[in-house]
Write a protein that holds these residues in place. Structure first.
Motif, PDB file in Angstrom:
ATOM      1  N   SER A 160      -2.083 -11.485   2.687  1.00 41.88           N
ATOM      2  CA  SER A 160      -1.934 -10.709   1.458  1.00 41.88           C
ATOM      3  C   SER A 160      -2.401  -9.254   1.571  1.00 41.88           C
ATOM      4  O   SER A 160      -1.642  -8.334   1.279  1.00 41.88           O
ATOM      5  CB  SER A 160      -2.665 -11.416   0.316  1.00 41.88           C
ATOM      6  N   PRO A 161      -3.640  -9.000   2.005  1.00 41.24           N
ATOM      7  CA  PRO A 161      -4.055  -7.586   2.101  1.00 41.24           C
ATOM      8  C   PRO A 161      -3.249  -6.803   3.132  1.00 41.24           C
ATOM      9  O   PRO A 161      -2.994  -5.606   2.934  1.00 41.24           O
ATOM     10  CB  PRO A 161      -5.530  -7.684   2.521  1.00 41.24           C
ATOM     11  N   LEU A 162      -2.841  -7.454   4.221  1.00 39.83           N
ATOM     12  CA  LEU A 162      -2.088  -6.760   5.262  1.00 39.83           C
ATOM     13  C   LEU A 162      -0.704  -6.359   4.775  1.00 39.83           C
ATOM     14  O   LEU A 162      -0.212  -5.260   5.079  1.00 39.83           O
ATOM     15  CB  LEU A 162      -1.961  -7.661   6.503  1.00 39.83           C
ATOM     16  N   VAL A 163      -0.079  -7.228   3.998  1.00 37.81           N
ATOM     17  CA  VAL A 163       1.284  -6.976   3.528  1.00 37.81           C
ATOM     18  C   VAL A 163       1.298  -6.043   2.320  1.00 37.81           C
ATOM     19  O   VAL A 163       2.145  -5.144   2.214  1.00 37.81           O
ATOM     20  CB  VAL A 163       1.984  -8.309   3.190  1.00 37.81           C
ATOM     21  N   LEU A 164       0.354  -6.264   1.392  1.00 29.31           N
ATOM     22  CA  LEU A 164       0.404  -5.556   0.115  1.00 29.31           C
ATOM     23  C   LEU A 164      -0.355  -4.236   0.112  1.00 29.31           C
ATOM     24  O   LEU A 164      -0.113  -3.398  -0.758  1.00 29.31           O
ATOM     25  CB  LEU A 164      -0.142  -6.468  -0.983  1.00 29.31           C
ATOM     26  N   ALA A 165      -1.272  -4.028   1.065  1.00 28.14           N
ATOM     27  CA  ALA A 165      -2.006  -2.754   1.102  1.00 28.14           C
ATOM     28  C   ALA A 165      -1.074  -1.558   1.265  1.00 28.14           C
ATOM     29  O   ALA A 165      -1.231  -0.551   0.552  1.00 28.14           O
ATOM     30  CB  ALA A 165      -3.053  -2.784   2.213  1.00 28.14           C
ATOM     31  N   PRO A 166      -0.096  -1.598   2.164  1.00 32.91           N
ATOM     32  CA  PRO A 166       0.831  -0.464   2.251  1.00 32.91           C
ATOM     33  C   PRO A 166       1.612  -0.237   0.955  1.00 32.91           C
ATOM     34  O   PRO A 166       1.888   0.918   0.573  1.00 32.91           O
ATOM     35  CB  PRO A 166       1.777  -0.873   3.393  1.00 32.91           C
ATOM     36  N   LEU A 167       1.955  -1.333   0.261  1.00 31.43           N
ATOM     37  CA  LEU A 167       2.663  -1.198  -1.013  1.00 31.43           C
ATOM     38  C   LEU A 167       1.776  -0.519  -2.048  1.00 31.43           C
ATOM     39  O   LEU A 167       2.240   0.370  -2.791  1.00 31.43           O
ATOM     40  CB  LEU A 167       3.097  -2.581  -1.506  1.00 31.43           C
ATOM     41  N   VAL A 168       0.506  -0.903  -2.091  1.00 30.79           N
ATOM     42  CA  VAL A 168      -0.426  -0.296  -3.036  1.00 30.79           C
ATOM     43  C   VAL A 168      -0.603   1.191  -2.743  1.00 30.79           C
ATOM     44  O   VAL A 168      -0.634   2.029  -3.660  1.00 30.79           O
ATOM     45  CB  VAL A 168      -1.782  -1.041  -2.990  1.00 30.79           C
ATOM     46  N   GLN A 169      -0.723   1.536  -1.467  1.00 26.11           N
ATOM     47  CA  GLN A 169      -0.874   2.938  -1.099  1.00 26.11           C
ATOM     48  C   GLN A 169       0.369   3.753  -1.439  1.00 26.11           C
ATOM     49  O   GLN A 169       0.285   4.940  -1.738  1.00 26.11           O
ATOM     50  CB  GLN A 169      -1.180   3.048   0.391  1.00 26.11           C
ATOM     51  N   SER A 170       1.507   3.090  -1.415  1.00 28.82           N
ATOM     52  CA  SER A 170       2.766   3.801  -1.654  1.00 28.82           C
ATOM     53  C   SER A 170       3.049   4.016  -3.135  1.00 28.82           C
ATOM     54  O   SER A 170       3.428   5.114  -3.548  1.00 28.82           O
ATOM     55  CB  SER A 170       3.917   3.029  -1.006  1.00 28.82           C
ATOM     56  N   ILE A 171       2.888   2.974  -3.956  1.00 30.76           N
ATOM     57  CA  ILE A 171       3.303   3.084  -5.360  1.00 30.76           C
ATOM     58  C   ILE A 171       2.158   2.884  -6.349  1.00 30.76           C
ATOM     59  O   ILE A 171       2.366   3.003  -7.561  1.00 30.76           O
ATOM     60  CB  ILE A 171       4.431   2.081  -5.671  1.00 30.76           C
ATOM     61  N   GLY A 172       0.965   2.571  -5.873  1.00 28.58           N
ATOM     62  CA  GLY A 172      -0.168   2.372  -6.770  1.00 28.58           C
ATOM     63  C   GLY A 172      -0.380   0.913  -7.125  1.00 28.58           C
ATOM     64  O   GLY A 172       0.503   0.076  -6.949  1.00 28.58           O
ATOM     65  N   ILE A 173      -1.576   0.625  -7.675  1.00 25.89           N
ATOM     66  CA  ILE A 173      -1.933  -0.765  -7.967  1.00 25.89           C
ATOM     67  C   ILE A 173      -1.095  -1.326  -9.100  1.00 25.89           C
ATOM     68  O   ILE A 173      -0.572  -2.439  -9.022  1.00 25.89           O
ATOM     69  CB  ILE A 173      -3.436  -0.873  -8.299  1.00 25.89           C
ATOM     70  N   GLY A 174      -0.972  -0.579 -10.184  1.00 25.82           N
ATOM     71  CA  GLY A 174      -0.224  -1.076 -11.332  1.00 25.82           C
ATOM     72  C   GLY A 174       1.216  -1.408 -10.994  1.00 25.82           C
ATOM     73  O   GLY A 174       1.724  -2.486 -11.332  1.00 25.82           O
ATOM     74  N   GLN A 175       1.895  -0.500 -10.306  1.00 18.01           N
ATOM     75  CA  GLN A 175       3.284  -0.743  -9.923  1.00 18.01           C
ATOM     76  C   GLN A 175       3.398  -1.884  -8.919  1.00 18.01           C
ATOM     77  O   GLN A 175       4.393  -2.614  -8.903  1.00 18.01           O
ATOM     78  CB  GLN A 175       3.884   0.538  -9.329  1.00 18.01           C
ATOM     79  N   SER A 176       2.375  -2.064  -8.087  1.00 17.56           N
ATOM     80  CA  SER A 176       2.381  -3.170  -7.133  1.00 17.56           C
ATOM     81  C   SER A 176       2.321  -4.513  -7.854  1.00 17.56           C
ATOM     82  O   SER A 176       2.972  -5.482  -7.453  1.00 17.56           O
ATOM     83  CB  SER A 176       1.206  -3.041  -6.156  1.00 17.56           C
ATOM     84  N   PHE A 177       1.539  -4.595  -8.930  1.00 16.50           N
ATOM     85  CA  PHE A 177       1.508  -5.829  -9.714  1.00 16.50           C
ATOM     86  C   PHE A 177       2.861  -6.092 -10.373  1.00 16.50           C
ATOM     87  O   PHE A 177       3.285  -7.248 -10.485  1.00 16.50           O
ATOM     88  CB  PHE A 177       0.398  -5.774 -10.759  1.00 16.50           C
TER      89      PHE A 177
END
Length: 417
Positions: free
Chosen positions: A377-394
């Motif tokens: 989970s952190p490995l896959v979703l960390a780049p997404l969070v860095q790219s679009i932010g936490i709220g948009q990642s949820f």
């Protein structure tokens, strides 16, 4: 009188020293001594709590540990690895543990896992090298893999089929409440010393008496010792629940890893308020899990998967769109209702599909994918969070969960045609 004494002596010998080949064919793990039936449920539930023991208990000690090993290069990364390393090795060890369970029996693997968990876990209190602590946490992961996989397999063996869904719900509730308990206990022990937190793993030794006395081993392999045990890899009634569990854990782990930062930056929540919000998510999951048997009875397994994943998606959507503490808490409560039902529904489903000779490896697959989801989970979703932010990642996770809510029931429908 002579016949009565002979019968009693024979019963005693069969119970404590084994049985003949003919008796082995009739022996079942459900044939536990009467005195152990009231205790074995608690042994299985307590053993299941170990899945949260590794991470939840040690988490409060990480800052103090990092300060003590401040001279070590990359100390921040290495101290965080004490958590993820354990999850990784639980995932790595669950599959082989399941194979061993089917080959040598449930009780030896569970007892060995408890010993490894207790010895490897508590060794961190004495080790003075961060690298050796990492090695001990890896061994701890292997021990926990054996314990949780064996306990889950035993539930399928010793619990009557009519009670299995209910008991798997209680198992999930025990895991969630155990996470809260170990987190609080770890925080309390950290106030004494960061080393003291590792002593929580002494609890692993507490299940050994119950394991050794409460679970007679069903030696099925004595009947067909060289039988080839094939696994239904293409059976959708196994693969779909495993996929649902993996997806659930993959996205669920966003809550402990991302929600604290999201609450702190969005609504300036205090640490205690953040802890309460995450704890409520676990409580919600635990309470709903205890009702899984009623949900399966009323709706059916396919509808339970669809409803659970849809509920998770709704909760993640509220978290992604939230702009107040109350909305975030509502989102976490709703998401917990979904996460609390998927694992017990999956476990109850797969143990009913496969025979006793295959149950260990299929359960190992389920446990492996659950912890693989947590680790990835952190490995896959960390780049997404860095790219679009936490709220948009949820919100993106909510969309993915909506897709899973369609895929899993269709997958199961295809298996039943």
């Amino acid at each position: 009188m002579k016949g009565w004494i002979t019968g009693k002596f024979g019963s005693f010998v069969r119970q404590y020293r084994g049985t003949s080949m003919n008796s082995l064919e009739k022996t079942s793990l459900t044939d536990a001594p009467q005195w152990s039936q009231r205790h074995r449920d608690w042994v299985l539930l307590f053993a299941s709590m170990f899945s949260l023991l590794a991470g939840a208990a040690v988490a409060p000690a990480l800052p103090a540990m990092a300060a003590y090993f401040s001279h070590v290069p990359n100390v921040g990364t290495l101290t965080k690895l004490t958590l993820s390393t354990t999850a990784l090795f639980i995932a790595v060890g669950a599959g082989p543990a399941g194979w061993l369970i089917d080959r040598i029996g449930r009780k030896p693997v569970l007892a060995a896992g408890a010993l490894i968990t207790g010895i490897a876990g508590t060794s961190g209190a004495a080790l003075d090298s961060l690298y050796l602590i990492l090695v001990s946490r890896a061994l701890l992961g292997l021990g926990v893999a054996c314990v949780v996989t064996s306990a889950t397999t035993l539930i399928g063996d010793v619990i009557e089929p009519a009670r299995q869904a209910s008991f798997f719900g209680r198992q999930t509730a025990a895991m969630k409440f155990g996470g809260i308990l170990f987190l609080l206990l770890g925080g309390a022990l950290t106030t004494l010393s960061w080393r003291a937190v590792f002593l929580i793993d002494l609890l692993a030794f507490a299940i050994l008496p119950g394991v050794l006395r409460g679970f007679p081993e069903a030696t099925r392999r004595a009947v067909q010792p060289r039988a080839r045990l094939s696994l239904p890899w293409r059976n959708a009634r196994v693969l779909a629940p495993v996929f649902a569990t993996f997806a659930c854990q993959l996205f669920f782990y966003m809550i402990p890893t991302q929600v604290p930062f999201h609450l702190a930056t969005t609504v300036k929540a205090a640490p205690m308020a953040i802890s309460v919000a995450i704890a409520l998510n676990l409580v919600s999951a635990a309470l709903v899990a205890t009702q899984i048997h009623r949900m399966i009875q009323w709706l059916g397994a396919r509808q339970v998967y669809a409803l659970s994943l849809l509920t998770m998606a709704l909760g993640f959507g509220l978290i992604g769109l939230g702009d107040s503490y109350g909305v975030f808490v509502c989102g976490l409560l709703v998401a917990g209702m979904g996460t609390g039902t998927i694992f017990p529904c999956a476990a109850a489903g797969i143990v009913s599909v496969v025979g006793e000779a295959q149950r260990g490896r299929v359960t190992g697959l389920l446990v492996m994918m659950a912890f693989a989801g947590q680790f990835i989970s952190p490995l896959v979703l960390a780049p997404l969070v860095q790219s679009i932010g936490i709220g948009q990642s949820f919100l993106a996770a909510a969309a993915a969960l909506l897709a899973c809510a369609v895929i899993v029931p269709l997958w199961l429908s295809a298996a039943n045609e």
